[in-house]
Design an enzyme around this catalytic site. Structure first.
Site, short mmCIF file in Angstrom:
data_model
loop_
_atom_site.label_atom_id
_atom_site.label_comp_id
_atom_site.label_asym_id
_atom_site.label_seq_id
_atom_site.Cartn_x
_atom_site.Cartn_y
_atom_site.Cartn_z
N LEU A 38 0.83 -1.22 0.00
CA LEU A 38 0.00 0.00 0.00
C LEU A 38 0.86 1.25 0.00
O LEU A 38 0.40 2.33 -0.37
CB LEU A 38 -0.90 0.01 1.25
CG LEU A 38 -1.98 -1.06 1.29
CD1 LEU A 38 -2.65 -1.09 2.65
CD2 LEU A 38 -3.02 -0.80 0.19
N GLY A 39 2.08 1.11 0.45
CA GLY A 39 2.95 2.30 0.49
C GLY A 39 4.19 2.02 1.29
O GLY A 39 4.35 0.94 1.87
N GLY A 41 6.83 3.79 4.12
CA GLY A 41 7.11 4.86 5.07
C GLY A 41 8.59 4.95 5.32
O GLY A 41 9.39 4.27 4.67
N GLY A 44 9.68 1.37 6.98
CA GLY A 44 9.24 0.08 6.47
C GLY A 44 8.11 0.23 5.48
O GLY A 44 7.82 1.32 4.99
N TYR A 111 -7.74 -0.70 7.40
CA TYR A 111 -7.40 -0.39 6.01
C TYR A 111 -8.20 0.84 5.54
O TYR A 111 -9.43 0.84 5.65
CB TYR A 111 -7.72 -1.60 5.13
CG TYR A 111 -7.63 -1.35 3.66
CD1 TYR A 111 -6.49 -0.77 3.09
CD2 TYR A 111 -8.68 -1.69 2.80
CE1 TYR A 111 -6.40 -0.53 1.74
CE2 TYR A 111 -8.60 -1.47 1.43
CZ TYR A 111 -7.46 -0.89 0.92
OH TYR A 111 -7.38 -0.65 -0.43
N ASP A 155 0.18 16.74 15.97
CA ASP A 155 0.79 16.69 14.63
C ASP A 155 -0.27 16.54 13.54
O ASP A 155 -0.13 15.71 12.64
CB ASP A 155 1.82 15.55 14.57
CG ASP A 155 2.82 15.74 13.43
OD1 ASP A 155 2.93 16.88 12.92
OD2 ASP A 155 3.49 14.76 13.06
N GLU A 159 -0.42 14.98 5.71
CA GLU A 159 0.34 13.72 5.59
C GLU A 159 -0.09 12.67 6.61
O GLU A 159 0.20 11.49 6.44
CB GLU A 159 1.84 13.98 5.76
CG GLU A 159 2.49 14.80 4.67
CD GLU A 159 2.38 16.30 4.92
OE1 GLU A 159 1.45 16.74 5.63
OE2 GLU A 159 3.22 17.03 4.37
N ASN A 160 -0.75 13.10 7.67
CA ASN A 160 -1.16 12.15 8.72
C ASN A 160 -2.62 11.76 8.61
O ASN A 160 -3.19 11.23 9.57
CB ASN A 160 -0.88 12.74 10.11
CG ASN A 160 0.60 12.74 10.42
OD1 ASN A 160 1.36 12.03 9.77
ND2 ASN A 160 1.01 13.54 11.39
N ASP A 173 -1.89 8.87 12.28
CA ASP A 173 -0.56 8.80 12.86
C ASP A 173 -0.55 9.46 14.24
O ASP A 173 -0.83 10.65 14.34
CB ASP A 173 0.43 9.51 11.92
CG ASP A 173 1.86 9.19 12.28
OD1 ASP A 173 2.16 9.13 13.48
OD2 ASP A 173 2.68 9.03 11.36
P1 AMP Z 1 3.47 5.28 6.73
O1 AMP Z 1 4.62 4.37 7.05
O2 AMP Z 1 2.44 5.31 7.80
O3 AMP Z 1 3.93 6.63 6.27
O4 AMP Z 1 2.72 4.61 5.48
C1 AMP Z 1 3.28 4.58 4.19
C2 AMP Z 1 2.18 4.64 3.16
O5 AMP Z 1 1.37 3.44 3.23
C3 AMP Z 1 1.20 5.77 3.34
O6 AMP Z 1 1.66 6.92 2.76
C4 AMP Z 1 -0.07 5.22 2.68
O7 AMP Z 1 -0.01 5.40 1.29
C5 AMP Z 1 0.01 3.74 2.96
N1 AMP Z 1 -0.77 3.37 4.15
C6 AMP Z 1 -0.34 3.41 5.44
N2 AMP Z 1 -1.30 3.01 6.28
C7 AMP Z 1 -2.38 2.69 5.52
C8 AMP Z 1 -3.70 2.22 5.82
N3 AMP Z 1 -4.08 1.98 7.06
N4 AMP Z 1 -4.56 2.03 4.80
C9 AMP Z 1 -4.17 2.28 3.52
N5 AMP Z 1 -2.94 2.73 3.17
C10 AMP Z 1 -2.04 2.94 4.16
#
Ligand code: AMP
EC number: 2.7.11.1
Length: 295
Positions: A38-39, A41, A44, A111, A155, A159-160, A173
């Site tokens: 999904l993305g 960070g 990780g 999700y 915060d 972005e959060n 977040d």
């Molecule tokens: P993060 O490590 O929280 O920055 O997450 C990295 C990326 O994963 C985010 O920018 C979102 O695109 C995706 N992501 C994180 N958490 C979720 C979630 N609960 N549902 C869908 N996509 C997510």
């Protein structure tokens, strides 16, 4: 393997034991089927997964212990998990639970089907007043809930925030959040969104979140945060002086500007309380009561 969120029947969501069941054995990786990433960070990756027993779709965040240790973020993560796992609100992303192995920590998160709000804002440049007001009202409700539990987020920024299946905004977040009964001093959060009292490193309380919500409202409507500057020192100066200007373009109603001006107030005790924000004419006229916004 592709996993679709639509394959998640309502009853199964309700039977999902999640973190709240103390008799549930701790999850391991074998309890999940992995789907698409999904993305990514800073520490990780996040994957769409299905918890095998319940068939529940879960966003599994995988963090590397070594990176957390190197950045000295272990305590921050513990605090984030502790706080987020106890919050239950439609506009706050659920943290169902966590588990770990030798190298990694795994967070099982709700999700958010429609992904990042930040990307939506980049795509649209700025939001309509209806969309902005719907999100701001939902976030105000979520923050009222947090503050009632003595949790300050500290915060709030695009972005959060994530967007759920119905188009509802979700605070995702809690890395800088704090559980407090006292006033705090720590400098944290993101510069553009920091209130004067945090820039000046003086005591702060839950009204920091009202300021950040005001900054967010401005950014939703204008596409840029209000105190942006080339140099950090100039941003700090503009924040402390509350150097608030409303550009002529894009066109924003005077009632929206009135709300922002009542939130971006230097004296934290004079910021518009969140329950009054919900009654402000701009919110009443523009926010969809369902909290859902669909383009
Ligand atoms: P993060 O490590 O929280 O920055 O997450 C990295 C990326 O994963 C985010 O920018 C979102 O695109 C995706 N992501 C994180 N958490 C979720 C979630 N609960 N549902 C869908 N996509 C997510």
């Amino acid at each position: 393997m592709a996993i679709a969120a639509e394959t998640q029947p309502q009853e199964q969501q309700q039977h999902f034991s999640g973190a709240s069941d103390p008799t549930r054995k701790r999850w391991t990786l074998n309890d999940f089927d992995f789907g698409k990433p999904l993305g990514r960070g800073k520490f990780g990756h996040v994957y769409m997964t299905r918890e095998k027993k319940s068939n529940h779709i879960v966003a599994l965040k995988v963090l590397f212990k070594i990176q957390l240790k190197q950045s000295q973020l272990e305590n921050q993560l513990c605090r984030e998990v502790e706080i987020q796992s106890h919050l239950r609100h439609p506009n706050i992303l659920r943290l169902y639970g966590y588990f770990y192995d030798q190298k990694r920590v795994y967070l099982a998160l709700e999700y958010a089907e429609k992904g990042e709000l930040y990307k939506e804002l980049q795509k649209c440049k700025y939001f309509s007043e209806r969309r902005a007001a719907t999100y701001i009202a939902s976030l105000a409700r979520a923050l009222i809930y947090c503050h009632g539990k003595h949790v300050i987020h500290r915060d709030i920024k695009p972005e959060n925030l994530l967007i759920g299946a119905k188009g509802e905004v979700k605070i995702a977040d809690f890395g800088w959040s704090v559980h407090t009964f006292n006033r705090r001093r720590t400098m944290c959060g993101t510069l553009d969104y920091l209130p004067p009292e945090m820039v000046q490193n003086i005591e702060h309380d839950s009204s920091v979140d009202i300021w950040s919500l005001g900054v967010l409202c401005y950014e939703f409507l204008y596409g840029v945060p209000p105190f942006e500057a080339q140099e950090h020192s100039d941003t700090c100066r503009r924040i402390v002086q509350v150097d608030l200007k409303f550009p002529s373009s894009p066109t924003v109603s005077s009632v929206a500007k009135d709300l922002i001006s009542q939130m971006l107030v230097k004296d934290s005790s004079r910021r518009l309380p969140l329950h009054k924000l919900l009654k402000h004419p701009w919110i009443v006229e523009n926010a969809d009561p369902s909290g859902n916004f669909n383009c």
